[in-house]
Design an enzyme around this catalytic site. Structure first.
Site, mmCIF file in Angstrom:
data_model
loop_
_atom_site.group_PDB
_atom_site.id
_atom_site.type_symbol
_atom_site.label_atom_id
_atom_site.label_comp_id
_atom_site.label_asym_id
_atom_site.label_seq_id
_atom_site.Cartn_x
_atom_site.Cartn_y
_atom_site.Cartn_z
ATOM 1 N N TRP A 41 0.773 -1.247 -0.004
ATOM 2 C CA TRP A 41 -0.081 0.101 0.149
ATOM 3 C C TRP A 41 0.860 1.171 0.120
ATOM 4 C CZ3 TRP A 41 -3.005 -4.338 0.631
ATOM 5 C CH2 TRP A 41 -4.214 -4.122 0.469
ATOM 6 N N ASP B 182 -10.276 5.861 4.570
ATOM 7 C CA ASP B 182 -11.428 5.048 3.626
ATOM 8 C C ASP B 182 -13.045 5.309 3.908
ATOM 9 O OD1 ASP B 182 -8.998 4.129 3.206
ATOM 10 O OD2 ASP B 182 -9.444 2.121 2.602
ATOM 11 N N ARG C 191 -15.779 -3.036 10.054
ATOM 12 C CA ARG C 191 -15.479 -2.611 8.758
ATOM 13 C C ARG C 191 -16.787 -1.760 8.222
ATOM 14 N NH1 ARG C 191 -10.657 -2.974 6.702
ATOM 15 N NH2 ARG C 191 -11.615 -3.187 4.558
ATOM 16 N N TRP D 176 -12.533 4.590 10.484
ATOM 17 C CA TRP D 176 -12.443 6.081 10.323
ATOM 18 C C TRP D 176 -13.569 6.829 10.793
ATOM 19 C CZ3 TRP D 176 -7.652 7.594 9.545
ATOM 20 C CH2 TRP D 176 -6.801 6.635 8.881
ATOM 21 N N GLU E 1 -3.711 -1.869 14.238
ATOM 22 C CA GLU E 1 -4.168 -0.863 13.107
ATOM 23 C C GLU E 1 -4.690 0.539 13.427
ATOM 24 O OE1 GLU E 1 -6.807 -2.423 10.255
ATOM 25 O OE2 GLU E 1 -6.537 -1.048 8.807
HETATM 26 C C1 GLC Z 1 -7.040 0.708 4.802
HETATM 27 C C2 GLC Z 1 -6.806 2.207 5.205
HETATM 28 C C3 GLC Z 1 -5.690 2.684 4.292
HETATM 29 C C4 GLC Z 1 -4.452 2.059 4.457
HETATM 30 C C5 GLC Z 1 -4.932 0.363 4.057
HETATM 31 C C6 GLC Z 1 -3.588 -0.185 4.616
HETATM 32 O O1 GLC Z 1 -7.625 0.708 3.726
HETATM 33 O O2 GLC Z 1 -7.895 2.915 5.361
HETATM 34 O O3 GLC Z 1 -5.490 4.151 4.821
HETATM 35 O O4 GLC Z 1 -3.644 2.392 3.418
HETATM 36 O O5 GLC Z 1 -5.802 -0.072 4.864
HETATM 37 O O6 GLC Z 1 -3.028 -0.342 5.919
#
Ligand code: GLC
Length: 420
Positions: A31, A157, A190, A338, A381
């Site tokens: 990512w 997200d 989620r 989020w 996370e």
């Molecule tokens: C989720 C988060 C994003 C992040 C990804 C991997 O999609 O919202 O910000 O980059 O996870 O950690």
């Protein structure tokens, strides 16, 4: 093992050779902004590996300059939507949107840890970073502030900032698909099915244009101005310009992007809210939502007394870190992605800004609250900012990284070791 050792161990374990996965299972690919943080973390104990991470990230750059949000180096059936769904035709295979451009911010921090060792590495990265920043300017800043064409592009997200834009997206025709995320973590944490359908509808629109970014901006189902990206990009432009100057480059083009972007900030200031706010660029409506994107203003030196008051109100209403959504609003949901939780990685960016803006006491409070979360529960996370419940994936790369660079640093802030 002490926490420093555990953090290094997580980075090593999540290292797939040149790139790092955010966590095993839930996120099995590279990512974009996670990788930039990983590089920052590696820089505390393996500098060449830090530069390699950024090299691998930038080697996924598209011809138009975009650096995609996910790079699918090796196919993994445990993730949806995978490379065949995005179908971007790129090598390496990737998604068709970008993610917060923090790589230049991190590259500058990493270079500062050892100038001599880093000069050749940063020289090689510099033109690619310039190309990516130009892409942001040309394809995403045409309305002034930085726009996103998909909530996933924001990195935050499913924060409430995007609700008004999401409401206009028709997810009814996306067809059958099987989610994988809810098999790895608690579905309560989620996004729900209706939201997921809309995410897929936006993806399908992009694919239908052959990932023509100008078309997606002009006619796609979703286009919103994102305060978070705007501030990260602004800061990254300034860091990139500083890097360029030190390398003896002509940085006037980068400086002009930064000036333009800074002059667009009034467009995302919502006076009724008393804060920076996301905005639907299809009809100019403000989201009317206070979130952590607004507080990233400090990273770009764009704080002001009204924002300070909002920061203290929202922060004092919880116990640990800066919440991703306003804890005093109805939408606040302390464990849902989020929509309320605190993200250590976002805290690290806000703290960097607070320190540089002469607010070291606040930065220290943020560091110590973030460190408490990690000490109590490990490298998750994200966390519930009210009762510290650990959420999402465990052994997370970027949480480990910011422990090493910042949160675990009791005596001295990582920022002081940072860019000169
Ligand atoms: C989720 C988060 C994003 C992040 C990804 C991997 O999609 O919202 O910000 O980059 O996870 O950690």
């Amino acid at each position: 093992m002490n926490l420093d050792e555990q953090a290094r161990e997580i980075l090593r374990r999540n290292d797939k050779g040149g790139y790092t996965v955010p966590t095993h299972g839930l996120y099995p690919y590279q990512w974009n902004w996670d990788s930039a943080f990983a590089a920052w973390g590696f820089a505390t104990f393996d500098l060449p590996r830090a530069w390699d991470e950024l090299d691998t990230l930038m080697s996924s750059q598209w011809d138009d300059g975009m650096v995609p949000h996910i790079i699918f180096h090796k196919s993994d059936p445990g993730y949806f939507p995978g490379p065949e769904v995005w179908d971007t035709g790129q090598t390496p295979p990737s998604s068709g949107i970008s993610q917060p451009p923090v790589a230049a911010i991190m590259a500058r921090q990493i270079w500062a840890t050892d100038r001599d060792a880093g000069t050749e590495r940063i020289k090689a990265l510099y033109p690619k970073l310039v190309g990516w920043h130009r892409w942001w300017h040309d394809y995403r800043c045409t309305f002034g502030p930085a726009a996103i064409t998909h909530p996933w592009e924001s990195g935050r997200d499913n924060c409430p900032d995007w609700d008004i834009g999401m409401a206009d997206v028709d997810g009814s025709g996306v067809g059958e698909y099987t989610r994988r995320d809810t098999g790895h973590v608690n579905p309560e944490m989620r996004p729900g099915k209706a939201d997921y359908d809309r995410y897929i509808a936006m993806l399908q629109y992009g694919r239908s244009t052959g990932w023509d970014q100008a078309k997606i901006v002009a006619g796609g189902p979703f286009l919103m101005a994102d305060p978070g990206i705007t501030f990260m990009l602004l800061r990254a432009h300034e860091d990139l310009s500083a890097i360029g100057r030190e390398l003896g480059q002509d940085v006037s083009e980068i400086d002009s992007w930064a000036t333009e972007l800074r002059s667009a900030l009034p467009l995302i200031w919502n006076d009724a809210l008393g804060a920076y706010d996301a905005r639907n660029l299809r009809n100019d409506a403000f989201a009317g939502v206070l979130g952590s994107g607004a507080f990233l203003a400090y990273l770009a030196g764009a704080g002001n007394p009204k924002l300070d008051a909002q920061l203290m109100r929202a922060w004092d209403a919880v116990n640990y870190g800066i919440p991703s959504a306003d804890p005093e609003s109805e939408i606040f949901d302390p464990r849902r992605y989020w929509r309320g939780p605190t993200w250590p990685v976002v805290n690290s960016l806000i703290a960097l800004g607070l320190t540089e803006n002469g607010r070291s006491e606040l930065a220290e409070r943020l560091r110590s609250e973030t460190a408490d979360l990690i000490r109590k529960h490990g490298f998750y996370e994200y966390f519930d900012p009210v009762d510290a419940t650990p959420c999402g994936g465990a052994d997370f790369t970027w949480t480990a990284a910011i422990w090493l660079t910042w949160a675990g640093n009791e005596t001295e802030n990582a920022q002081q070791k940072g860019a000169a």
